[in-house]
Scaffold this motif. Structure first.
Motif, short mmCIF file in Angstrom:
data_model
loop_
_atom_site.label_atom_id
_atom_site.label_comp_id
_atom_site.label_asym_id
_atom_site.label_seq_id
_atom_site.Cartn_x
_atom_site.Cartn_y
_atom_site.Cartn_z
N ALA A 7 0.83 -1.20 0.00
CA ALA A 7 0.00 0.00 0.00
C ALA A 7 0.87 1.26 0.00
N PHE A 8 2.04 1.18 0.60
CA PHE A 8 2.90 2.35 0.71
C PHE A 8 3.90 2.48 -0.43
N LEU A 9 3.88 1.58 -1.39
CA LEU A 9 4.77 1.71 -2.54
C LEU A 9 4.10 2.56 -3.62
N PRO A 10 4.75 3.63 -4.04
CA PRO A 10 4.15 4.51 -5.06
C PRO A 10 4.42 4.01 -6.48
N VAL A 11 3.94 2.83 -6.78
CA VAL A 11 4.16 2.24 -8.10
C VAL A 11 2.81 1.88 -8.71
N PRO A 12 2.72 1.92 -10.03
CA PRO A 12 1.48 1.46 -10.65
C PRO A 12 1.36 -0.06 -10.48
N GLY A 13 0.17 -0.53 -10.32
CA GLY A 13 -0.05 -1.97 -10.20
C GLY A 13 0.23 -2.52 -8.83
N GLN A 14 -0.07 -1.74 -7.80
CA GLN A 14 0.17 -2.22 -6.44
C GLN A 14 -0.59 -3.51 -6.17
N ILE A 18 -0.33 10.62 2.14
CA ILE A 18 0.57 9.52 2.49
C ILE A 18 1.88 9.64 1.73
N PHE A 19 1.81 9.86 0.42
CA PHE A 19 3.05 9.93 -0.36
C PHE A 19 3.81 11.22 -0.10
N PHE A 20 3.12 12.29 0.28
CA PHE A 20 3.83 13.50 0.69
C PHE A 20 4.63 13.23 1.96
N ALA A 21 4.02 12.53 2.91
CA ALA A 21 4.71 12.21 4.16
C ALA A 21 5.89 11.28 3.91
N THR A 22 5.72 10.28 3.05
CA THR A 22 6.84 9.37 2.78
C THR A 22 7.95 10.08 2.02
N TYR A 23 7.56 11.01 1.14
CA TYR A 23 8.57 11.82 0.44
C TYR A 23 9.37 12.66 1.44
N GLN A 24 8.66 13.28 2.39
CA GLN A 24 9.34 14.11 3.39
C GLN A 24 10.30 13.27 4.25
N LEU A 25 9.86 12.05 4.58
CA LEU A 25 10.75 11.15 5.35
C LEU A 25 12.00 10.82 4.53
N GLY A 26 11.82 10.45 3.27
CA GLY A 26 12.96 10.14 2.41
C GLY A 26 13.86 11.34 2.19
N MET A 38 10.74 6.98 -2.99
CA MET A 38 10.86 5.51 -2.89
C MET A 38 11.48 5.09 -1.56
N LEU A 39 12.54 5.78 -1.14
CA LEU A 39 13.17 5.42 0.13
C LEU A 39 12.20 5.60 1.29
N GLY A 40 11.53 6.73 1.34
CA GLY A 40 10.56 6.97 2.41
C GLY A 40 9.41 5.99 2.36
N SER A 41 8.96 5.65 1.17
CA SER A 41 7.85 4.70 1.03
C SER A 41 8.25 3.30 1.47
N ILE A 42 9.43 2.87 1.08
CA ILE A 42 9.89 1.52 1.47
C ILE A 42 10.08 1.44 2.98
N ILE A 43 10.70 2.46 3.56
CA ILE A 43 10.92 2.46 5.01
C ILE A 43 9.58 2.48 5.75
N THR A 44 8.68 3.35 5.32
CA THR A 44 7.37 3.44 5.97
C THR A 44 6.60 2.14 5.80
N GLY A 45 6.64 1.56 4.60
CA GLY A 45 5.94 0.29 4.35
C GLY A 45 6.48 -0.83 5.21
#
Length: 176
Positions: free
Chosen positions: A53-60, A93-101, A133-140
């Protein structure tokens, strides 16, 4: 049991197997592990569903379904949890993961532009994809791990509570 609570909200496995759109999967859907409701299967489904759910990729959902097939965890729960990121929630969600990364990589902030169009996005994408991607993977991974542990604890609590209720019923029956 926890199984009864979860089963209320899941579709019938036979109905899923009979869907014409899923016939291309053949015997893969006939694996009973994909629909088991036990502590291991549900906990893994929570981990992978939240992670994808936290990966910003098409086809989750496709990735989550393939992962559920590979690790043989409960597929309906995995796919349902991917919808944590939906059209209403993906932007924050993706703004927050981007900020973390961005914080982890110590990347500069983006220049504010009055024009947000396709050309601007393609130009800025080269700057935002690594922190995102880094923030999304860590958060996920973190939230997936927390959800795995929470489901393990919830299942154990639910089983222990059921045992206590059985003990009380036996004592009341024996005392009569």
């Amino acid at each position: 049991m926890a199984r009864k609570v979860i089963r209320r909200y899941l579709p019938d496995p036979a109905a899923i197997k009979e869907k014409p759109a899923l016939q291309f999967l053949g015997d893969l859907l006939h694996d009973p592990n994909l629909f088991h409701l036990n502590r291991h299967s549900v906990s893994l489904a929570f981990f992978f569903g939240v992670f994808f759910a936290f990966l910003p990729v098409p086809g989750q959902m496709v990735l989550a379904a393939l992962c559920a097939l590979w690790v043989r965890c409960n597929m309906p729960i995995t796919l349902a949890l991917v919808w944590i990121t939906n059209p209403l929630t993906y932007a924050p969600i993706f703004f927050a993961t981007y900020q973390l990364g961005r914080w982890i990589l110590d990347a500069p902030t983006l220049a504010n532009s009055s024009e947000h169009n396709w050309a601007w996005l393609m130009e800025e994408f080269s700057l935002i994809w690594k922190p995102l991607m880094l923030g999304s993977i860590i958060t996920g991974l973190i939230l997936g791990g927390i959800s795995y542990i929470a489901m393990q604890l919830f299942w154990r609590w639910h089983v222990l509570r059921a045992w206590e209720h059985r003990k009380l019923r036996r004592k009341s029956r024996d005392s009569e």
